[in-house]
Design a protein around this motif. Structure first.
Motif, short mmCIF file in Angstrom:
data_model
loop_
_atom_site.label_atom_id
_atom_site.label_comp_id
_atom_site.label_asym_id
_atom_site.label_seq_id
_atom_site.Cartn_x
_atom_site.Cartn_y
_atom_site.Cartn_z
N LEU A 162 0.65 -1.11 0.04
CA LEU A 162 -0.06 -0.05 0.14
C LEU A 162 0.66 1.22 0.07
N GLY A 163 1.98 1.06 0.42
CA GLY A 163 2.83 2.50 0.69
C GLY A 163 2.67 2.90 2.19
N LYS A 164 3.64 3.65 2.55
CA LYS A 164 3.74 4.15 3.99
C LYS A 164 2.74 4.93 4.30
N ILE A 165 2.45 5.97 3.80
CA ILE A 165 1.29 6.98 4.19
C ILE A 165 -0.08 6.29 4.08
N LYS A 166 -0.38 5.66 3.01
CA LYS A 166 -1.63 4.94 2.98
C LYS A 166 -2.05 3.68 4.01
N SER A 167 -0.99 3.20 4.15
CA SER A 167 -0.78 2.19 5.08
C SER A 167 -1.08 2.47 6.77
N ILE A 168 -0.64 3.57 6.82
CA ILE A 168 -0.81 4.16 8.09
C ILE A 168 -2.37 4.54 8.51
N PHE A 169 -2.95 5.11 7.29
CA PHE A 169 -4.18 5.68 7.36
C PHE A 169 -5.33 4.55 7.36
N ALA A 170 -4.98 3.71 6.51
CA ALA A 170 -5.57 2.38 6.31
C ALA A 170 -5.64 1.49 7.57
N GLY A 171 -4.36 1.42 8.19
CA GLY A 171 -4.33 0.60 9.36
C GLY A 171 -5.19 1.13 10.53
N LEU A 172 -4.95 2.43 10.83
CA LEU A 172 -5.74 3.27 11.59
C LEU A 172 -7.10 2.83 11.57
N GLY A 173 -7.72 3.14 10.41
CA GLY A 173 -9.07 3.01 10.11
C GLY A 173 -9.57 1.51 10.27
N LEU A 174 -8.70 0.55 9.92
CA LEU A 174 -9.19 -0.74 10.20
C LEU A 174 -9.26 -1.16 11.47
N SER A 175 -8.20 -0.65 12.23
CA SER A 175 -8.02 -1.06 13.79
C SER A 175 -9.13 -0.36 14.38
N LEU A 176 -9.76 0.65 14.17
CA LEU A 176 -11.00 1.26 14.46
C LEU A 176 -12.10 0.78 14.39
N VAL A 177 -12.31 0.10 13.04
CA VAL A 177 -13.28 -0.90 12.69
C VAL A 177 -13.17 -2.23 13.20
N ALA A 178 -12.25 -2.79 13.47
CA ALA A 178 -12.17 -4.04 14.16
C ALA A 178 -12.62 -3.79 15.51
N SER A 179 -12.25 -2.77 16.20
CA SER A 179 -12.69 -2.41 17.52
C SER A 179 -14.18 -2.10 17.69
N ILE A 180 -14.87 -1.91 16.82
CA ILE A 180 -16.41 -1.37 17.20
C ILE A 180 -17.28 -2.41 17.99
N PRO A 181 -17.18 -3.79 17.54
CA PRO A 181 -17.73 -4.64 18.53
C PRO A 181 -17.39 -4.44 20.07
N ALA A 182 -16.07 -4.35 20.25
CA ALA A 182 -15.58 -4.33 21.80
C ALA A 182 -16.12 -2.71 22.27
N PHE A 183 -16.05 -1.95 21.43
CA PHE A 183 -16.57 -0.38 21.94
C PHE A 183 -18.22 -0.69 22.32
N ILE A 184 -18.85 -1.31 21.33
CA ILE A 184 -20.30 -1.22 21.61
C ILE A 184 -20.60 -2.24 23.07
N LEU A 185 -19.85 -3.26 23.20
CA LEU A 185 -20.11 -4.01 24.58
C LEU A 185 -19.58 -3.04 25.73
N TYR A 186 -18.46 -2.55 25.51
CA TYR A 186 -18.05 -1.56 26.73
C TYR A 186 -19.14 -0.57 26.95
N ALA A 187 -19.86 0.08 25.90
CA ALA A 187 -20.69 1.05 26.19
C ALA A 187 -21.65 0.51 26.79
N ALA A 188 -22.46 -0.64 26.22
CA ALA A 188 -23.42 -1.40 26.75
C ALA A 188 -23.39 -1.64 28.16
N SER A 189 -22.13 -2.01 28.83
CA SER A 189 -22.04 -2.47 29.83
C SER A 189 -21.77 -1.20 31.00
N SER A 190 -21.44 -0.17 30.49
CA SER A 190 -21.28 1.13 31.34
C SER A 190 -22.42 1.66 31.99
#
Length: 159
Positions: free
Chosen positions: A131-159
């Motif tokens: 992907l290239g360095k700059i694209k991979s940083i933004f893509a990686g951050l975005g994909l990490s956020l998307v991958a974390s959505i279920p955990a965020f939802i579970l955390y928010a629901a339990s608070s």
């Protein structure tokens, strides 16, 4: 795209091992490298050396920026790993009432530091373009956020 001299040295070590008769495969959803010696013994990839042969060792870049290097080589299974483990850790935190389970994220980064040179070798053999360095940083951050959505939802629901 060119890779760093240090990473190319690691990839070259893997290439030398395969030329000597070692076999390299992956396990656990194409994440964990499995290196087998010419005599059929499984090699501990975390040790740095097997008999007289040097292993590629640890990648600090992959430890500190696993999201970016995983995106750079299009290793999408890394994001499945962090999403699934993040969700499971959140469930475990709810059950045990422990909020300090962030060490698991550190453990994943540590493991990926060892796994990445092998993943980079596989990627280089595939002749695909990264992907290239700059694209991979933004893509990686975005994909990490998307991958974390279920955990965020579970955390928010339990608070």
């Amino acid at each position: 795209m060119a890779i760093s001299i240090q990473m190319q040295t690691r990839v070259n070590k893997i290439q030398i091992l395969t030329e000597k008769g070692y076999t390299l495969k992956t396990e656990f959803f194409n994440l964990v490298p499995k290196l087998t010696s010419p005599n059929g013994a499984q090699v501990n990839i975390y040790s740095g050396k097997y008999e007289d042969d040097l292993l590629p060792n640890f990648s600090w870049i992959a430890f500190f920026f696993p999201f970016a290097v995983a995106a750079q080589i299009r290793h999408w299974n890394y994001f499945y790993l962090i999403g699934i483990f993040g969700f499971l850790i959140e469930i475990l935190a709810l059950i045990t009432k422990l909020d300090s389970l962030a060490y698991v994220e550190l453990a994943i980064a540590l493991l990926y530091g060892y796994w990445f040179p092998y993943q980079r070798w596989f990627f280089q053999k595939s002749n695909r373009e990264d992907l290239g360095k700059i694209k991979s940083i933004f893509a990686g951050l975005g994909l990490s956020l998307v991958a974390s959505i279920p955990a965020f939802i579970l955390y928010a629901a339990s608070s």
